[in-house]
Motif scaffolding. Structure first.
Motif, PDB file in Angstrom:
ATOM      1  N   SER A  76       0.842  -1.199   0.000  1.00 44.24           N
ATOM      2  CA  SER A  76       0.000   0.000   0.000  1.00 44.24           C
ATOM      3  C   SER A  76       0.875   1.246   0.000  1.00 44.24           C
ATOM      4  O   SER A  76       2.085   1.181   0.225  1.00 44.24           O
ATOM      5  CB  SER A  76      -0.929   0.005   1.217  1.00 44.24           C
ATOM      6  OG  SER A  76      -0.240   0.446   2.367  1.00 44.24           O
ATOM      7  N   ASP A  77       0.201   2.388  -0.205  1.00 46.66           N
ATOM      8  CA  ASP A  77       0.917   3.668  -0.189  1.00 46.66           C
ATOM      9  C   ASP A  77       0.935   4.297   1.202  1.00 46.66           C
ATOM     10  O   ASP A  77       1.290   5.460   1.355  1.00 46.66           O
ATOM     11  CB  ASP A  77       0.314   4.633  -1.211  1.00 46.66           C
ATOM     12  CG  ASP A  77      -1.142   4.972  -0.911  1.00 46.66           C
ATOM     13  OD1 ASP A  77      -1.724   4.389   0.038  1.00 46.66           O
ATOM     14  OD2 ASP A  77      -1.725   5.814  -1.637  1.00 46.66           O
ATOM     15  N   ALA A  78       0.557   3.527   2.234  1.00 50.25           N
ATOM     16  CA  ALA A  78       0.607   4.044   3.602  1.00 50.25           C
ATOM     17  C   ALA A  78       2.040   4.172   4.107  1.00 50.25           C
ATOM     18  O   ALA A  78       2.303   4.859   5.091  1.00 50.25           O
ATOM     19  CB  ALA A  78      -0.195   3.139   4.536  1.00 50.25           C
TER      20      ALA A  78
ATOM     21  N   TYR B 219      -7.684   6.341  -3.878  1.00 54.35           N
ATOM     22  CA  TYR B 219      -8.293   6.365  -2.554  1.00 54.35           C
ATOM     23  C   TYR B 219      -9.582   7.179  -2.570  1.00 54.35           C
ATOM     24  O   TYR B 219      -9.652   8.245  -3.190  1.00 54.35           O
ATOM     25  CB  TYR B 219      -7.337   6.964  -1.528  1.00 54.35           C
ATOM     26  CG  TYR B 219      -7.819   6.768  -0.110  1.00 54.35           C
ATOM     27  CD1 TYR B 219      -7.704   5.528   0.511  1.00 54.35           C
ATOM     28  CD2 TYR B 219      -8.427   7.803   0.585  1.00 54.35           C
ATOM     29  CE1 TYR B 219      -8.164   5.329   1.794  1.00 54.35           C
ATOM     30  CE2 TYR B 219      -8.887   7.614   1.876  1.00 54.35           C
ATOM     31  CZ  TYR B 219      -8.755   6.370   2.472  1.00 54.35           C
ATOM     32  OH  TYR B 219      -9.233   6.173   3.748  1.00 54.35           O
TER      33      TYR B 219
ATOM     34  N   ALA C 210     -11.872   9.382  -0.379  1.00 56.95           N
ATOM     35  CA  ALA C 210     -11.681  10.157   0.849  1.00 56.95           C
ATOM     36  C   ALA C 210     -12.835   9.961   1.832  1.00 56.95           C
ATOM     37  O   ALA C 210     -14.003   9.849   1.440  1.00 56.95           O
ATOM     38  CB  ALA C 210     -11.541  11.641   0.514  1.00 56.95           C
TER      39      ALA C 210
ATOM     40  N   ARG D 217      -7.275   0.901   9.771  1.00 58.17           N
ATOM     41  CA  ARG D 217      -6.632   1.033   8.464  1.00 58.17           C
ATOM     42  C   ARG D 217      -7.682   0.724   7.402  1.00 58.17           C
ATOM     43  O   ARG D 217      -8.302  -0.335   7.406  1.00 58.17           O
ATOM     44  CB  ARG D 217      -5.458   0.062   8.324  1.00 58.17           C
ATOM     45  CG  ARG D 217      -4.222   0.497   9.082  1.00 58.17           C
ATOM     46  CD  ARG D 217      -3.080  -0.473   8.894  1.00 58.17           C
ATOM     47  NE  ARG D 217      -1.907  -0.055   9.656  1.00 58.17           N
ATOM     48  CZ  ARG D 217      -0.851  -0.832   9.879  1.00 58.17           C
ATOM     49  NH1 ARG D 217      -0.833  -2.073   9.406  1.00 58.17           N
ATOM     50  NH2 ARG D 217       0.168  -0.392  10.588  1.00 58.17           N
TER      51      ARG D 217
ATOM     52  N   TYR E 221      -8.340   0.321   3.416  1.00 58.01           N
ATOM     53  CA  TYR E 221      -7.694   0.058   2.132  1.00 58.01           C
ATOM     54  C   TYR E 221      -8.730   0.128   1.009  1.00 58.01           C
ATOM     55  O   TYR E 221      -9.782  -0.518   1.098  1.00 58.01           O
ATOM     56  CB  TYR E 221      -7.072  -1.333   2.104  1.00 58.01           C
ATOM     57  CG  TYR E 221      -5.988  -1.589   3.128  1.00 58.01           C
ATOM     58  CD1 TYR E 221      -4.650  -1.374   2.822  1.00 58.01           C
ATOM     59  CD2 TYR E 221      -6.307  -2.071   4.390  1.00 58.01           C
ATOM     60  CE1 TYR E 221      -3.655  -1.634   3.755  1.00 58.01           C
ATOM     61  CE2 TYR E 221      -5.313  -2.333   5.330  1.00 58.01           C
ATOM     62  CZ  TYR E 221      -4.002  -2.108   5.010  1.00 58.01           C
ATOM     63  OH  TYR E 221      -3.016  -2.366   5.932  1.00 58.01           O
TER      64      TYR E 221
ATOM     65  N   LYS F 292      -5.238   4.641   4.214  1.00 56.76           N
ATOM     66  CA  LYS F 292      -5.048   5.663   5.243  1.00 56.76           C
ATOM     67  C   LYS F 292      -5.452   5.083   6.592  1.00 56.76           C
ATOM     68  O   LYS F 292      -6.208   4.108   6.661  1.00 56.76           O
ATOM     69  CB  LYS F 292      -5.875   6.920   4.948  1.00 56.76           C
ATOM     70  CG  LYS F 292      -5.381   7.712   3.743  1.00 56.76           C
ATOM     71  CD  LYS F 292      -6.124   9.031   3.612  1.00 56.76           C
ATOM     72  CE  LYS F 292      -5.682   9.802   2.369  1.00 56.76           C
ATOM     73  NZ  LYS F 292      -4.242  10.138   2.388  1.00 56.76           N
ATOM     74  N   GLU F 293      -4.918   5.701   7.668  1.00 59.04           N
ATOM     75  CA  GLU F 293      -5.255   5.291   9.025  1.00 59.04           C
ATOM     76  C   GLU F 293      -6.089   6.364   9.717  1.00 59.04           C
ATOM     77  O   GLU F 293      -5.906   7.556   9.479  1.00 59.04           O
ATOM     78  CB  GLU F 293      -3.993   5.039   9.858  1.00 59.04           C
ATOM     79  CG  GLU F 293      -3.245   3.767   9.499  1.00 59.04           C
ATOM     80  CD  GLU F 293      -2.150   3.442  10.487  1.00 59.04           C
ATOM     81  OE1 GLU F 293      -1.972   4.225  11.467  1.00 59.04           O
ATOM     82  OE2 GLU F 293      -1.463   2.425  10.306  1.00 59.04           O
ATOM     83  N   TYR F 294      -6.991   5.916  10.600  1.00 56.73           N
ATOM     84  CA  TYR F 294      -7.825   6.811  11.397  1.00 56.73           C
ATOM     85  C   TYR F 294      -7.810   6.321  12.842  1.00 56.73           C
ATOM     86  O   TYR F 294      -8.006   5.125  13.099  1.00 56.73           O
ATOM     87  CB  TYR F 294      -9.268   6.817  10.867  1.00 56.73           C
ATOM     88  CG  TYR F 294      -9.347   7.216   9.410  1.00 56.73           C
ATOM     89  CD1 TYR F 294      -9.497   8.545   9.037  1.00 56.73           C
ATOM     90  CD2 TYR F 294      -9.224   6.252   8.409  1.00 56.73           C
ATOM     91  CE1 TYR F 294      -9.549   8.919   7.694  1.00 56.73           C
ATOM     92  CE2 TYR F 294      -9.275   6.604   7.061  1.00 56.73           C
ATOM     93  CZ  TYR F 294      -9.438   7.933   6.718  1.00 56.73           C
ATOM     94  OH  TYR F 294      -9.478   8.307   5.393  1.00 56.73           O
TER      95      TYR F 294
END
Length: 260
Positions: free
Chosen positions: A41-43, A124, A126, A206, A208, A252-254
């Motif tokens: 991934s691009d994380a 991604y 948003a 996470r 994806y 992305k992570e939250y």
């Protein structure tokens, strides 16, 4: 899976259809097979691929790491990324951050046997807002992370979620698609499938955005775990009868805290 958990997950299927709306592999196989766990991934710019061999179902661990494999990924602009062995079957590339819209091809060679797969990395989608949702199910209250977003219209979108509680390991949480809510405002409700979330917990999700084959793999995995039948191996997207999957995802992570 206990009865309470099965009930929670079944209710989740209804919740997620609203318009508001460490990934462990199951290896229920008698004969040893190559297992490739390749979630890129691009994380991060550090990418890990684990190459292993399945072992007996009743053994203490499900797979045995393989040393000496050749592992590389190539994109559609002829860039090659060679992965180097470190330990326990893990092959690492430390300066590789994939890009949305590119197509990546995995190549693995183990004892002269070739394994491969191809994945186009999605863009991604948003998230507009996040919050903790408390719901009463069957007379008991449960906590969920709620992520709300606008699903892009006329594009098939697929999502995978993993969750970490209080700094613990990430575990698979949900696989979702926009089959019934294409182009709508959607809320996905995510919870820990193994332990109830509690007041004071800090959770990291996470998210994806994945391709269709990766979604199918994890959707089959979660369907197997919701059923009463003995869990089996999801259909792999890797050639030559390998187990596991290859995915290149936008992620992305939250982080959220369940308030007291």
């Amino acid at each position: 899976m206990n009865v309470k958990l099965s009930f929670i997950l079944c209710v989740l299927l209804l919740l997620i259809s609203s318009c508001e709306e460490k990934m462990d592999l199951d290896l229920n196989e008698a004969a040893a097979r190559i297992v490739i766990d390749a979630q890129l991934s691009d994380a991060s710019s550090v990418q890990r691929i684990r190459i292993s061999r399945s072992v007996g179902f009743d053994d203490p661990i499900n797979t045995s790491g393989i040393k000496g494999a050749t592992v590389w990924v190539k994109d559609n602009e002829n860039r090659n990324y060679s992965f180097q062995y470190e330990k326990d079957g893990y092959y690492i590339h430390r300066t590789f951050k994939p890009l949305s819209g590119r197509t990546y091809t995995l190549h693995v060679e183990v004892q002269k046997q070739q394994y491969g797969s191809t994945c186009r990395m999605p863009t991604y989608v948003a998230v507009e807002s996040t919050h903790i949702s408390e719901k009463n199910l069957g007379g008991e209250n449960y906590y969920f992370a709620a992520l709300t977003f606008k699903d892009p219209a006329k594009i098939s979108n697929y999502y995978i979620y993993t969750l970490s509680t209080n700094g613990g390991p990430f575990r698979f949480a949900r696989a979702e698609s926009d089959q019934f809510n294409d182009g709508l405002k959607v809320t996905h409700y995510i919870t820990d499938q193994e332990e109830d979330l509690s007041l004071g917990d800090t959770i990291t999700i996470r998210r994806y955005c994945v391709d269709q084959k990766t979604y199918q793999y994890w959707n089959e995995y979660q369907s197997n775990n919701l059923s009463n039948a003995a869990p089996g191996n999801p259909k792999s997207n890797i050639s030559n009868n390998a187990l596991g999957y290859f995915s290149v995802a936008a992620a992305k992570e939250y982080q959220l805290r369940i308030g007291q």
